[in-house]
Write a protein that holds these residues in place. Structure first.
Motif, PDB file in Angstrom:
ATOM      1  N   PHE A   1     -36.648  13.818  12.048  1.00 26.24           N
ATOM      2  CA  PHE A   1     -36.685  12.275  11.494  1.00 26.24           C
ATOM      3  C   PHE A   1     -35.272  11.516  11.523  1.00 26.24           C
TER       4      PHE A   1
ATOM      5  N   ILE B   1     -47.239  10.809  13.315  1.00 29.59           N
ATOM      6  CA  ILE B   1     -45.738  11.290  13.223  1.00 29.59           C
ATOM      7  C   ILE B   1     -45.309  12.457  13.852  1.00 29.59           C
TER       8      ILE B   1
ATOM      9  N   ARG C   1     -42.071  12.935  16.651  1.00 29.58           N
ATOM     10  CA  ARG C   1     -41.034  13.844  16.302  1.00 29.58           C
ATOM     11  C   ARG C   1     -40.974  14.756  17.379  1.00 29.58           C
TER      12      ARG C   1
END
Length: 239
Positions: free
Chosen positions: A103, A146, A150
């Motif tokens: 992140f 997510i 990523r």
């Protein structure tokens, strides 16, 4: 319990290189003792925040001298310049694997990967692998989108591998098939999961395509560590 390995059973070298021993202690002597004891089953030694905070970068050389690939798990997350410089130091020390939080973004990951490789090259060492941490295995509430974001960020940044749970391996293969897949949270069946929200057995992780399995308390916290290590190794070898 003896620290020598002369009476240890023969373990397939390919299996050993897939198993990373977590050295979650706060003392160099204890870390080296544990590494020596379990060396027949493990080819990678993982240095996390606890040991690194206690000993610092001096922990890398003794583990390398024992024959381990050293996995420095600091999960770096800072501005690109800082991550680049820190990674360069770790590469020059001989770290084979270094983690950074995905992140942190593409620029940070790219800077860390470049610094790591530059440091190793300047020291005449083999090229190391930067690992982007996708979602912590203690995190059971991350949004579904997510992981893909990523993984894509890590791939675009040029990272050599990713850290993910066993449950995420299929998606990791889809998004980044050429990257090394590292899976923590490994537990033998029946063992406590502790703070791992998404654990997996060694056999499950290996069968799902984990390249490197991170083994901690299921072995280091066992009453008979050598027996537990042998059980983990046997599961991986059977896949």
């Amino acid at each position: 319990m003896t620290e020598t390995t002369s009476s240890a059973p023969e373990v397939d070298e390919e299996v050993r290189r897939r198993l990373a021993l977590v050295l979650d202690v706060d003392d160099m002597v204890a870390a080296v003792r544990l590494a020596r004891e379990l060396q027949p089953w493990f080819g990678v030694a993982k240095v996390g925040l606890e040991l690194y905070s206690a000993v610092g970068p001096d922990v890398v050389a003794p583990l390398r001298e024992l024959g381990y690939d050293v996995f420095v798990d600091l999960k770096m997350h800072d501005i690109p310049t800082t991550v680049n410089r820190a990674s360069r130091v770790l590469g020059a020390l001989g770290a084979a694997y270094v983690t950074m939080h995905a992140f942190g973004g593409r620029d940070m990951l790219r800077a860390g990967d470049q610094g790591l490789r530059d440091g190793a090259a300047a020291a005449g060492l083999p090229e190391p692998t930067s690992l982007a941490v996708t979602i912590l295995t203690s995190d059971s509430g991350a949004p579904s989108h997510i992981l893909g974001q990523r993984l894509t960020t890590a791939m675009e940044a040029g990272c050599g591998g990713v850290v993910c749970s066993a449950a995420d391996l299929e998606e990791a293969r889809t998004f980044a098939p050429a990257m090394v897949r590292v899976v923590p949270g490994i537990r033998l069946a029946g063992n406590q999961t502790h703070d791992q929200a998404r654990p997996a057995t060694p056999a499950t992780a290996a069968a799902e395509g984990a390249d490197l399995l991170v083994i901690g308390r299921t072995v280091t916290g066992a009453t008979d560590r050598r027996a537990a290590a042998a059980a983990v190794s046997a599961e991986v070898a059977s896949v």
